[in-house]
Write a protein that holds these residues in place. Structure first.
Motif, PDB file in Angstrom:
ATOM      1  N   ARG A 127      13.178 -57.035  21.617  1.00 42.87           N
ATOM      2  CA  ARG A 127      13.940 -55.719  22.107  1.00 42.87           C
ATOM      3  C   ARG A 127      13.001 -54.659  22.138  1.00 42.87           C
ATOM      4  O   ARG A 127      12.840 -54.107  20.760  1.00 42.87           O
ATOM      5  N   LEU A 173      21.035 -57.666  27.174  1.00 44.93           N
ATOM      6  CA  LEU A 173      20.365 -58.510  26.524  1.00 44.93           C
ATOM      7  C   LEU A 173      20.943 -59.936  26.343  1.00 44.93           C
ATOM      8  O   LEU A 173      20.445 -61.024  26.666  1.00 44.93           O
ATOM      9  N   ARG A 174      22.101 -60.140  25.711  1.00 41.43           N
ATOM     10  CA  ARG A 174      22.764 -61.246  25.500  1.00 41.43           C
ATOM     11  C   ARG A 174      23.112 -62.049  26.604  1.00 41.43           C
ATOM     12  O   ARG A 174      22.840 -63.313  26.772  1.00 41.43           O
ATOM     13  N   THR A 201      22.424 -61.553  15.992  1.00 42.63           N
ATOM     14  CA  THR A 201      23.167 -61.770  17.068  1.00 42.63           C
ATOM     15  C   THR A 201      22.775 -63.188  17.653  1.00 42.63           C
ATOM     16  O   THR A 201      23.649 -63.865  18.208  1.00 42.63           O
ATOM     17  N   THR A 203      22.468 -49.481  21.432  1.00 39.41           N
ATOM     18  CA  THR A 203      23.598 -50.212  21.717  1.00 39.41           C
ATOM     19  C   THR A 203      23.907 -50.737  22.874  1.00 39.41           C
ATOM     20  O   THR A 203      24.449 -51.970  23.063  1.00 39.41           O
ATOM     21  N   ARG A 204      23.833 -50.060  23.875  1.00 39.50           N
ATOM     22  CA  ARG A 204      24.285 -50.027  25.117  1.00 39.50           C
ATOM     23  C   ARG A 204      23.441 -51.223  25.892  1.00 39.50           C
ATOM     24  O   ARG A 204      23.715 -51.863  27.031  1.00 39.50           O
ATOM     25  N   TYR A 205      22.239 -51.507  25.383  1.00 33.04           N
ATOM     26  CA  TYR A 205      21.493 -52.610  25.947  1.00 33.04           C
ATOM     27  C   TYR A 205      21.937 -53.998  25.322  1.00 33.04           C
ATOM     28  O   TYR A 205      21.444 -54.944  25.893  1.00 33.04           O
ATOM     29  N   ASP A 206      22.648 -54.134  24.179  1.00 34.59           N
ATOM     30  CA  ASP A 206      22.784 -55.161  23.444  1.00 34.59           C
ATOM     31  C   ASP A 206      23.595 -56.105  24.472  1.00 34.59           C
ATOM     32  O   ASP A 206      23.248 -57.480  24.767  1.00 34.59           O
ATOM     33  N   ASP A 232      12.595 -63.897  17.287  1.00 32.47           N
ATOM     34  CA  ASP A 232      12.742 -62.675  17.726  1.00 32.47           C
ATOM     35  C   ASP A 232      11.362 -61.944  17.379  1.00 32.47           C
ATOM     36  O   ASP A 232      11.192 -61.678  15.911  1.00 32.47           O
ATOM     37  N   ASP A 239      19.239 -49.420  16.004  1.00 34.05           N
ATOM     38  CA  ASP A 239      20.239 -50.196  16.606  1.00 34.05           C
ATOM     39  C   ASP A 239      21.291 -49.300  17.213  1.00 34.05           C
ATOM     40  O   ASP A 239      21.834 -49.486  18.484  1.00 34.05           O
ATOM     41  N   ARG A 294      19.267 -56.987  13.731  1.00 31.76           N
ATOM     42  CA  ARG A 294      20.253 -56.827  14.652  1.00 31.76           C
ATOM     43  C   ARG A 294      20.262 -58.107  15.809  1.00 31.76           C
ATOM     44  O   ARG A 294      21.262 -58.810  15.877  1.00 31.76           O
ATOM     45  N   THR A 295      19.446 -57.867  16.722  1.00 33.42           N
ATOM     46  CA  THR A 295      18.964 -58.951  17.454  1.00 33.42           C
ATOM     47  C   THR A 295      18.915 -60.496  17.178  1.00 33.42           C
ATOM     48  O   THR A 295      19.476 -61.389  17.634  1.00 33.42           O
TER      49      THR A 295
END
Length: 260
Positions: free
Chosen positions: A102, A19-20, A44, A13-16, A33, A9, A40-41
């Motif tokens: 992800r 993605l959202r 979220t 983290t910079r992709y989160d 998922d 994760d 984590r995804t």
């Protein structure tokens, strides 16, 4: 940027936020998922689908147990996790509005069959949003690992047989697979974000040592050559260490599609 301990994760983290935005989860959505890892995804997505639900599936039993513990600790009541192989798991047909992943869809044995199974779990016109790596040469982390593990002046090293993290790197291949699996409106969007490998070279070397590509390459070297390769890799990591830790450039595709 994070500078703490590294895990999957933290690495991504910079992709989160990217993605959202791509998910565009709606309050009543039912989300699947695929390859959720520690969840984590999934968690979220569950927060975004506050009147809906999220199910995370992964083949790793330890990851699913970790995901369940984290969801319980966070008090999320609309998220569940199952140890399951999304390639063949008997999902209820038409159950989900949105399937996300992800970096969890590159290792299918039969991609057409796998995505077909995921597609059947979606309602008609349900959406698929997944993140997959672009070609290896566009990902600095893979280039550096392979260059470091190759003897100077020797041939380039290849991992050989085994999981291929770049199996969905070619847009034409992705489009053909998804069309054959029953998807339409397929779009690939180029995204690039740095990935985090740890607070210092020692932590980064430990993290990279867990990668399948690293293990496969080191197993092909004799002990002396492996020691030299690891020393080169440590030097490469040190050269990329900043006050914020060890970071590498990366490039991926956000793939969106709809079930026909």
């Amino acid at each position: 940027m994070t500078a703490g301990p590294v895990d999957y994760d933290a690495e991504l983290t910079r992709y989160d936020p990217v993605l959202r935005r791509a998910w565009a989860v709606q309050p009543h959505d039912r989300v699947l998922d695929v390859g959720c890892g520690a969840g984590r995804t999934t968690r979220t997505a569950a927060r975004l689908a506050r009147a809906g639900s999220a199910l995370g599936v992964d083949v790793s039993a330890p990851a699913i147990e970790r995901a369940r513990g984290l969801a319980l600790a966070e008090g999320l009541g609309n998220v569940t996790f199952e140890r399951a192989d999304a390639q063949a798991h008997p999902f209820a047909q038409g159950r989900f509005d949105l399937a996300i992943s992800r970096f969890g869809t590159m290792f299918f044995d039969d991609p057409v069959a796998a995505f077909g199974n995921i597609g059947r779990a979606l309602r008609p016109a349900g959406r698929l949003v997944m993140l997959v790596w672009q070609a290896a040469e566009r990902n600095e982390w893979d280039v550096v690992i392979r260059e470091a593990l190759a003897e100077p002046g020797g041939p380039a090293v290849v991992a050989g047989d085994g999981p291929d993290a770049f199996s969905l790197a070619d847009p034409a291949t992705v489009a053909a697979v998804l069309r054959a699996a029953g998807f339409a409106d397929i779009v690939l969007t180029d995204v690039g974000q740095p990935v985090y490998y740890g607070p210092d070279p020692t932590a980064a070397l430990d993290w990279i040592g867990r990668f399948a590509v690293t293990k496969n390459l080191l197993e092909r070297l004799d002990p002396a050559a492996a020691a030299r390769a690891l020393a080169r890799l440590r030097d490469a990591l040190a050269a990329r260490t900043t006050d914020g830790g060890v970071w590498f450039d990366s490039r991926a595709w956000i793939v969106t599609a709809r079930r026909r």
